[in-house]
Design an enzyme around this catalytic site. Structure first.
Site, mmCIF file in Angstrom:
data_model
loop_
_atom_site.group_PDB
_atom_site.id
_atom_site.type_symbol
_atom_site.label_atom_id
_atom_site.label_comp_id
_atom_site.label_asym_id
_atom_site.label_seq_id
_atom_site.Cartn_x
_atom_site.Cartn_y
_atom_site.Cartn_z
ATOM 1 N N SER A 51 0.841 -1.187 0.000
ATOM 2 C CA SER A 51 0.000 0.000 0.000
ATOM 3 C C SER A 51 0.884 1.247 0.000
ATOM 4 O O SER A 51 1.561 1.511 -0.983
ATOM 5 C CB SER A 51 -0.965 -0.044 1.192
ATOM 6 O OG SER A 51 -1.992 0.907 1.055
ATOM 7 N N HIS A 75 -4.570 -2.140 -3.768
ATOM 8 C CA HIS A 75 -5.933 -2.525 -3.362
ATOM 9 C C HIS A 75 -6.888 -2.397 -4.549
ATOM 10 O O HIS A 75 -8.027 -1.927 -4.412
ATOM 11 C CB HIS A 75 -6.420 -1.651 -2.205
ATOM 12 C CG HIS A 75 -5.495 -1.583 -1.041
ATOM 13 N ND1 HIS A 75 -5.097 -2.697 -0.331
ATOM 14 C CD2 HIS A 75 -4.871 -0.514 -0.450
ATOM 15 C CE1 HIS A 75 -4.268 -2.328 0.645
ATOM 16 N NE2 HIS A 75 -4.110 -1.018 0.588
#
Length: 245
Positions: free
Chosen positions: A135, A171
């Site tokens: 991330s 994501h």
């Protein structure tokens, strides 16, 4: 450092760790085993950073616990309330692989630049230390992507280290805003073309070249995005290599 003498970056869209049935514990996934194998070391030195999570001691403790039983030598680097090692740049060069957690990528980059970690990371990368992260810890190596650092509505963010001259999506299959905003920002030229990863998928670069995607999720994919030159975007789905647990 990598015995191959090559510079590796492993950018993970999600799935570095698995929550165990005892919800307070993590287990490291095969994505991290893949990264450690890139070091070429039998007992690699793995450095952990949780800057994007405010150097959370709970997160660091969970990451340490996730490697219980793995043949790795663990250490970590913090900036709160001050750096925990005398020479952070030297610490980076001593590692075989560095893993950066998720959290606020905007805050992470502000703090890294304040402390001079941006230049130290570049030196480590060029010296063969495998750089990895999930991330925020994936976005940071690229030109940028999109982030919730400023609130729940995602914003385009282009303040990354730019070791990799691409945009990055993380994501990608679990947060609907991510895909739409990345496609739009590439189409409109706010970000360069780049790569994106679903949950459980990692993007592997050697130098600045994308080599392959790997996954722990059979339904996960990676993607290549480019402007089509007419105000639109081309998105190519990439079949990742499935890693065994």
């Amino acid at each position: 450092m990598s015995r191959s003498g090559q510079s590796h970056i492993l950018a993970i869209g999600g799935g570095s760790f698995r929550q165990t049935s005892r919800h307070s514990f993590f287990e490291a996934s095969a994505l991290l085993r893949y990264g450690l194998d890139l070091t070429g070391q039998d007992r690699p030195k793995l450095g952990l950073l949780a800057t994007a999570g405010g150097d959370s001691s709970d997160l660091l403790l969970k990451m340490y616990g996730a490697f219980a039983g793995w043949d790795v030598e663990l250490s970590h680097l913090t900036v709160f309330p001050m750096p925990n090692v005398e020479d952070p740049g030297a610490w980076m060069l001593e590692q075989d692989m560095i893993y950066v957690s998720g959290g606020s990528v905007a805050n992470l980059m502000a703090l890294w630049r304040l402390h001079g970690y941006d230049e130290a990371f570049e030196e480590a990368w060029r010296a063969g230390v495998v750089l990895s992260g999930q991330s925020a810890g994936a976005l940071c190596w690229h030109v940028g992507g999109n982030t919730d650092s400023f609130g729940p509505d995602l914003r385009v963010w282009a303040e990354g280290l730019s070791f990799l001259p691409y945009s990055c999506g993380v994501h990608y299959n679990s947060e609907p805003q991510r895909r739409q905003l990345l496609q739009r920002s590439v189409a409109e030229g706010e970000l360069p073309g780049g790569y994106a990863a679903d949950e459980g998928v990692a993007l592997h670069y050697v130098g600045t070249e994308f080599i392959q995607a790997v996954t722990v999720d059979p339904s996960g994919y990676a993607y290549k995005l480019d402007s089509d030159g007419t105000g639109g975007v081309k998105e190519l789905r990439i079949e990742p290599r499935l890693l065994t647990p």
